[in-house]
Structure formats: structure tokens, C-alpha cells
Design an enzyme around this catalytic site. Structure first.
Site, mmCIF file in Angstrom:
data_model
loop_
_atom_site.group_PDB
_atom_site.id
_atom_site.type_symbol
_atom_site.label_atom_id
_atom_site.label_comp_id
_atom_site.label_asym_id
_atom_site.label_seq_id
_atom_site.Cartn_x
_atom_site.Cartn_y
_atom_site.Cartn_z
ATOM 1 N N ILE A 1 138.389 -15.203 155.029
ATOM 2 C CA ILE A 1 138.947 -14.914 156.360
ATOM 3 C C ILE A 1 138.385 -13.604 156.889
ATOM 4 O O ILE A 1 137.944 -13.515 158.042
ATOM 5 C CB ILE A 1 140.490 -14.894 156.305
ATOM 6 C CG1 ILE A 1 141.015 -16.294 155.932
ATOM 7 C CG2 ILE A 1 141.077 -14.447 157.646
ATOM 8 C CD1 ILE A 1 142.476 -16.349 155.560
ATOM 9 N N ASP B 1 136.598 -3.751 149.987
ATOM 10 C CA ASP B 1 136.828 -4.925 149.135
ATOM 11 C C ASP B 1 136.085 -4.696 147.826
ATOM 12 O O ASP B 1 134.854 -4.668 147.808
ATOM 13 C CB ASP B 1 136.311 -6.192 149.823
ATOM 14 C CG ASP B 1 136.711 -7.463 149.075
ATOM 15 O OD1 ASP B 1 136.764 -7.424 147.834
ATOM 16 O OD2 ASP B 1 136.963 -8.489 149.730
ATOM 17 N N ASP C 1 152.035 -10.972 161.836
ATOM 18 C CA ASP C 1 152.312 -12.409 161.765
ATOM 19 C C ASP C 1 153.100 -12.737 160.496
ATOM 20 O O ASP C 1 153.592 -13.839 160.336
ATOM 21 C CB ASP C 1 150.989 -13.192 161.780
ATOM 22 C CG ASP C 1 151.195 -14.696 161.824
ATOM 23 O OD1 ASP C 1 152.025 -15.151 162.637
ATOM 24 O OD2 ASP C 1 150.550 -15.423 161.040
ATOM 25 N N GLU D 1 160.664 -13.737 154.684
ATOM 26 C CA GLU D 1 160.520 -14.779 155.709
ATOM 27 C C GLU D 1 161.461 -15.927 155.386
ATOM 28 O O GLU D 1 161.660 -16.235 154.214
ATOM 29 C CB GLU D 1 159.064 -15.275 155.757
ATOM 30 C CG GLU D 1 158.098 -14.207 156.257
ATOM 31 C CD GLU D 1 156.659 -14.711 156.374
ATOM 32 O OE1 GLU D 1 156.421 -15.923 156.197
ATOM 33 O OE2 GLU D 1 155.773 -13.894 156.649
ATOM 34 N N HIS E 1 154.597 -16.258 161.506
ATOM 35 C CA HIS E 1 153.647 -16.782 160.516
ATOM 36 C C HIS E 1 152.853 -17.971 161.084
ATOM 37 O O HIS E 1 152.851 -19.076 160.555
ATOM 38 C CB HIS E 1 154.366 -17.190 159.226
ATOM 39 C CG HIS E 1 153.480 -17.110 158.017
ATOM 40 N ND1 HIS E 1 153.915 -16.667 156.786
ATOM 41 C CD2 HIS E 1 152.160 -17.407 157.844
ATOM 42 C CE1 HIS E 1 152.912 -16.709 155.919
ATOM 43 N NE2 HIS E 1 151.836 -17.157 156.532
ATOM 44 N N LEU E 2 152.146 -17.673 162.169
ATOM 45 C CA LEU E 2 151.372 -18.718 162.858
ATOM 46 C C LEU E 2 149.897 -18.742 162.434
ATOM 47 O O LEU E 2 149.117 -19.493 163.013
ATOM 48 C CB LEU E 2 151.435 -18.493 164.384
ATOM 49 C CG LEU E 2 152.809 -18.542 165.057
ATOM 50 C CD1 LEU E 2 152.671 -18.286 166.547
ATOM 51 C CD2 LEU E 2 153.485 -19.885 164.806
ATOM 52 N N ALA F 1 148.017 -20.046 160.308
ATOM 53 C CA ALA F 1 147.350 -21.333 160.055
ATOM 54 C C ALA F 1 147.825 -22.427 160.997
ATOM 55 O O ALA F 1 147.523 -23.603 160.793
ATOM 56 C CB ALA F 1 147.600 -21.753 158.617
#
Length: 528
Positions: A154, A173, A258, A263, A281-282, A284
Site C-alpha cells: 500500500i 521501512d 480511518d 472499533e 474504516h473505509l 477497503a
């Protein structure tokens, strides 16, 4: 008999059709995942379980899943699956990390724009009949520095889109190589440097003990005045209280979330903060992504249940559908070598060395090593397989070493496995011939050629006349038939090894008699 898969969450009809087309029997019960007791009751009937986020696959469910071989999560997050419990039971856990990568990356970019231009608040104000043009002063994205925490599937898509928006991109990273960073057009930096330089920070990393609260009060203190923070990854990556304080003080100019620590987020310390954009939490949630991950999980699970191919598994090396046929005989060889050595090892194992030479060195050695460890550990632990063996070896502080090299010896390709104990090192080598059958080619440095059958006698003896006659007589008296007889020795009159395949079990009394023969040093009945 066709494998059976239970789908306990909602999956698209096209995914169900994929299972059916591939010869997998499907039981589609989209509401079952919410009923823990019912799931516990029926899970033992299935070979596969396909889920989204609603089904919680607990240790209790896994314990009841007596036939389960694979759990497939349509999506990337597997927080709802107890992976250690699945691994211990030899159940492969797969996800679909690529199916919603574009959707999640696009959402992160959309959230960045939303918070930079205060779009949600401006929309609410305008629709309420106010015209507060001066209140919603935004900032440009162009020429700003974006800091990525995590540059995997991603993160790399976000980097690509951000570069297209003329942003400068920094990436933190630990797994990002310099070469990959160059290909992506990002600058690889340490975390503190990212905090110091970034105008916008976006998170794209899994939640682990190392990444939990990676955005802390201490981290925020190192950031630029007026930084923007976007989190479309996992809730626990951010200390929400510290972000709220940063928003209230103006240190953080805006934040877009998000995901949340808890949750569904009905209440949260962030809610009501200035210039905060929130979505439920949109990441995906696009039609394309939901369809993609459903189709992907159906393909992956079918591939495994029908062909033995392993893709995107979180607890086992991947084996592609293309390589599965070529790899299978070497997997069998690796397991047999491990089993051979494991059955002969009577003291604690300190280490296992695997040497792959020739063509096999170019294959998927992770899968082969997992198979070899399965063979070694099975005599000691019984319930072990390719999924659980590497984890069990680590738990027991067994050091596993892999060596790969080009062809050097007489054989085009072979595997040598060495078990290292406190007392000694014992090695066994084998190869796969053109007939696809594994063969032993060397034991303890002594060359011999033997195919392993279900019942084998392993004998070490002095190479002197008379041994074979006496040994054969004892087996004859016990009514045990010899199927194959393979011999090897260091030199004439030196140490010798015999590997004999017999047609059934050898009575304990006969083993004692063989062991008592003057020239015999060791005798062991091996089973494969």
C-alpha cells in the site's frame, strides 16, 4: 471426496462460483460468523473456512476444527484469527494483501486532500447555509514532503500517487532496500529524520509490538509545527490522546483517521478535535476491492485444497501452482531425510543444517526446510507439520541453517541434512531421480543408494564376512521378508551401513538378536 469450504461472512456470488468451478463443495452461510456457538458446533465438518472481519476464529474454534486445513481471509487484516493456535494445529492462514491495496492507498490520498483543504467541515458549513470562505484556509499538496511509515504494497502505491502530485516522498521501512527505494523514487530515511522533515505523515505498516504507538507524544514533539497525520492502516499505531493534544495545541495542523484503537469507534478521545477528518474504516470499501479480495481468496483456497499450492500464507512458505508439481518430490525427500535423522537422534537437538546443491538450490528452499523440520521433529513431537515445524524449532532453540550452492559432486542435485546434538553431528543426503522417487545417497559420509519404504532396518556394523548370512537367518526365522537390501562402507574391513526394507514390523526379540550379533554396532527399525 471433494474438499468442503464454509463461507461464514458475506462473499460475492462470483467467489462462490470459483469454488464450485474448481471442484470445491461450498456451504455459504454469511451470518454464521456472528454466531460463535453455532460455528463451534459445525466447524469440524470443513476443510476450509473463508471469512471477512465478522468471523472471530478463536483458539476454541480452531481446537474444534478437526478437519480444517486452511483459513482464508478476504482482506489484509487477520486480527480476527488466532494465528499461533492455527499454526500449532497445522492450519494455513492466508490473506489477500493485494486485492485492496489500491483502494486503501487511494483512501489515504483522499484523506490527505480532505484534511489539507478542510473539505468535510467546509461542506457541513456550506450546506448549513453559512458562507465561511475565510474560515477554511487550506494548504497545497504540491512541493510538500510526505513521510511514509511503511513502504510495502500500500505504501508504495501511495508513494507513486504522491510523486504524481509533485510531492517529495520520504520512507521509513526497515525492510525497504536501497534499490527498491530508488525504483520507487523515494528517499529512505530513519524514523527521527522522517518526523523532522515531513509536512504530511501517513502510516502503512502492520500493528506489531514494535509499531504500536509509533506515533507517540515523544514522536509528535520531534515533528514540524503544523504537521498533518493520516492513518488508514491500524488504530494502535497512534497514541490517540497525544494526537488530540497536538490538534488542540496547534502542533498538529490536521489529522485524518480511518482506523481507531477500538472499533466500532462510538466514542473516541479524538472526536470533536479541530481539523479532524474521520471515516468508519473505509480503506477497503470500494466495490472493486470487495470483489477482488473475495475472488482472490476463493482462488487461493481452491489452489491449496486441490493442488497444494500455497499463496499469501502468513504461517507457511508460499508454493506457487507452477512450482508445486516440481517441488512435491523434493518436499517428500526433505521430509524423509528429516524423518531418517530424527528417528536416529536420541539426544537433544542443538541445530539442523540443510545443504541444497545443484538444481534444488534454485527451488523454494523455505518450503523444503519446513518439510525437513517436520520430518526431524515428528518422532519427538508427533503432531507437527510443515506449518507448525519452523515455529516449534524456534521455540526449542534449534538453530536452523540453510546453505545453497551450485553443483559440485557427482549428482546433478541433492539435499544433505545434518542434525547437530551435544554429542555428535549426523548427516544424511538424498536426491530425486527421473522417476520422481526420493533416494538416500549418503549416510554419515558413507555412499549408498536406497529407496525408503514404510519399514526399514538401519544397521551399522563392521565390514567382515559372515554378518549378512547370520542377519538373513534371523529375519528368516522370524518370518520377516526382505524387500530391498542396500549396503555401503567406508573401506574394506571398515565401518559399514545396511539399509534394509522389510515387508512388515520386525519383532522386538528379533531386533535384540540382531543387535547381539558380534559385528553389529547399532540396529534401529525406522518407519516412513
Amino acid at each position: 471426496m471433494a474438499p468442503r469450504v464454509l463461507i461464514s461472512d458475506s462473499l460475492s456470488p462470483a467467489a462462490i462460483q470459483i469454488f464450485k468451478d474448481r471442484g470445491v463443495e461450498v456451504d455459504f452461510q454469511p451470518n454464521l460468523g456472528k454466531d460463535k456457538d453455532k460455528l463451534l458446533e459445525v466447524i469440524g465438518q470443513y476443510d476450509g473456512l473463508a471469512i471477512r472481519s465478522a468471523t472471530k476464529v478463536t483458539a476454541k474454534i480452531i481446537e474444534a476444527a478437526t478437519n480444517l486445513k486452511v483459513i482464508g481471509r478476504a482482506g489484509i487484516g487477520v486480527d480476527n484469527v488466532e494465528i499461533p493456535a492455527a499454526t500449532a494445529k497445522g492450519i494455513i492462514v492466508m490473506n489477500t494483501p493485494f486485492g485492496n491495496a489500491i483502494t486503501t492507498a487511494e483512501h489515504a490520498i483522499a484523506m490527505m486532500f480532505s484534511v489539507a483543504r478542510q473539505i468535510p467541515a467546509a461542506d457541513a458549513s456550506t450546506q448549513a447555509g453559512k458562507w465561511e470562505k475565510s474560515k477554511f484556509m487550506g494548504v497545497e499538496i504540491t512541493a510538500k514532503t510526505l513521510g511514509l511509515i511503511g513502504c510495502g504494497n500500500i505504501g508504495s502505491i501511495v508513494a507513486d500517487r504522491a510523486i504524481g502530485l509533485k510531492m517529495k516522498v520520504l520512507a521509513y521501512d526497515p525492510f525497504l532496500s536501497g534499490e527498491r527505494a530508488q525504483d520507487l523514487g523515494v528517499e529512505k530515511v530513519e524514523l527521527d529524520e522522517l518526523f523532522r522533515r515531513a509536512d504530511f505523515i501517513t502510516l502503512h505498516t502492520p500493528l506489531t509490538d514494535k509499531t504500536r504507538n509509533i506515533i507517540s507524544a515523544e514522536a509528535i514533539a520531534k515533528m514540524k509545527q503544523g504537521v498533518y497525520i493520516i492513518n488508514c492502516a491500524r488504530g494502535g499505531l497512534v497514541d490517540e490522546k497525544a494526537v488530540r493534544e497536538g490538534l488542540d495545541s496547534g502542533k498538529i495542523a490536521g489529522a485524518a483517521f480511518d482506523v481507531f484503537t477500538e472499533e466500532p469507534a462510538k466514542e473516541n478521545v479524538l472526536f470533536g478535535a479541530p481539523n479532524l477528518v474521520c471515516t468508519p474504516h473505509l480503506g477497503a470499501s470500494t466495490e472493486e476491492a470487495q470483489e477482488n479480495v473475495a475472488l482472490q481468496v476463493a482462488e487461493q483456497m481452491s489452489d491449496y485444497l486441490i493442488n497444494g499450492a500455497v499463496t499469501n500464507a502468513l504461517n507457511m512458505p508460499s508454493i506457487s501452482a507452477d512450482e508445486a508439481p516440481r517441488l512435491t518430490p523434493f518436499v517428500r525427500l526433505a521430509e524423509q531425510l528429516g524423518s531418517f535423522a530424527g528417528q536416529l537422534t536420541e539426544t537433544g537437538i542443538k541445530g539442523i543444517r540443510l545443504e541444497y546443491e545443484g538444481a534444488v538450490a534454485e527451488m523454494n528452499t523455505k518450503a523444503l526446510t519446513a518439510a525437513a523440520l517436520t520430518g526431524v521433529l515428528t518422532p519427538l513431537l508427533q503432531t507437527v507439520n510443515m506449518v507448525s515445524a519452523p515455529a516449534m524449532a524456534r521455540e526449542r532453540d534449534i538453530h536452523v541453517e540453510e546453505v545453497r550452492r551450485e553443483q559440485m559432486g557427482a549428482y546433478e542435485t541433492y539435499i544433505r541434512l545434518t542434525v547437530i546434538t551435544e554429542r555428535q553431528e549426523r548427516s544424511v543426503a538424498g536426491t530425486v531421480f527421473a522417476d520422481g522417487k526420493p533416494r538416500i545417497i549418503q549416510v554419515k559420509g558413507i555412499n549408498m543408494e536406497a529407496e525408503l519404504g514404510p519399514h526399514m532396518l538401519y544397521i551399522t556394523n563392521e565390514d567382515k564376512p559372515g554378518f549378512i548370512g547370520k542377519f538373513g537367518t534371523l529375519l528368516g526365522q522370524a518370518g520377516v521378508n526382505i524387500a530391498t537390501f542396500n549396503l555401503g562402507r567406508t573401506e574394506a574391513g571398515g565401518d559399514a551401513i545396511a539399509l534394509i526394507e522389510v515387508d512388515g514390523d520386525v519383532p522386538a526379540r528379533t531386533l535384540e538378536q540382531i543387535n547381539a550379533l558380534p559385528l553389529v554396532k547399532q540396529v534401529k527399525l525406522l518407519k516412513f
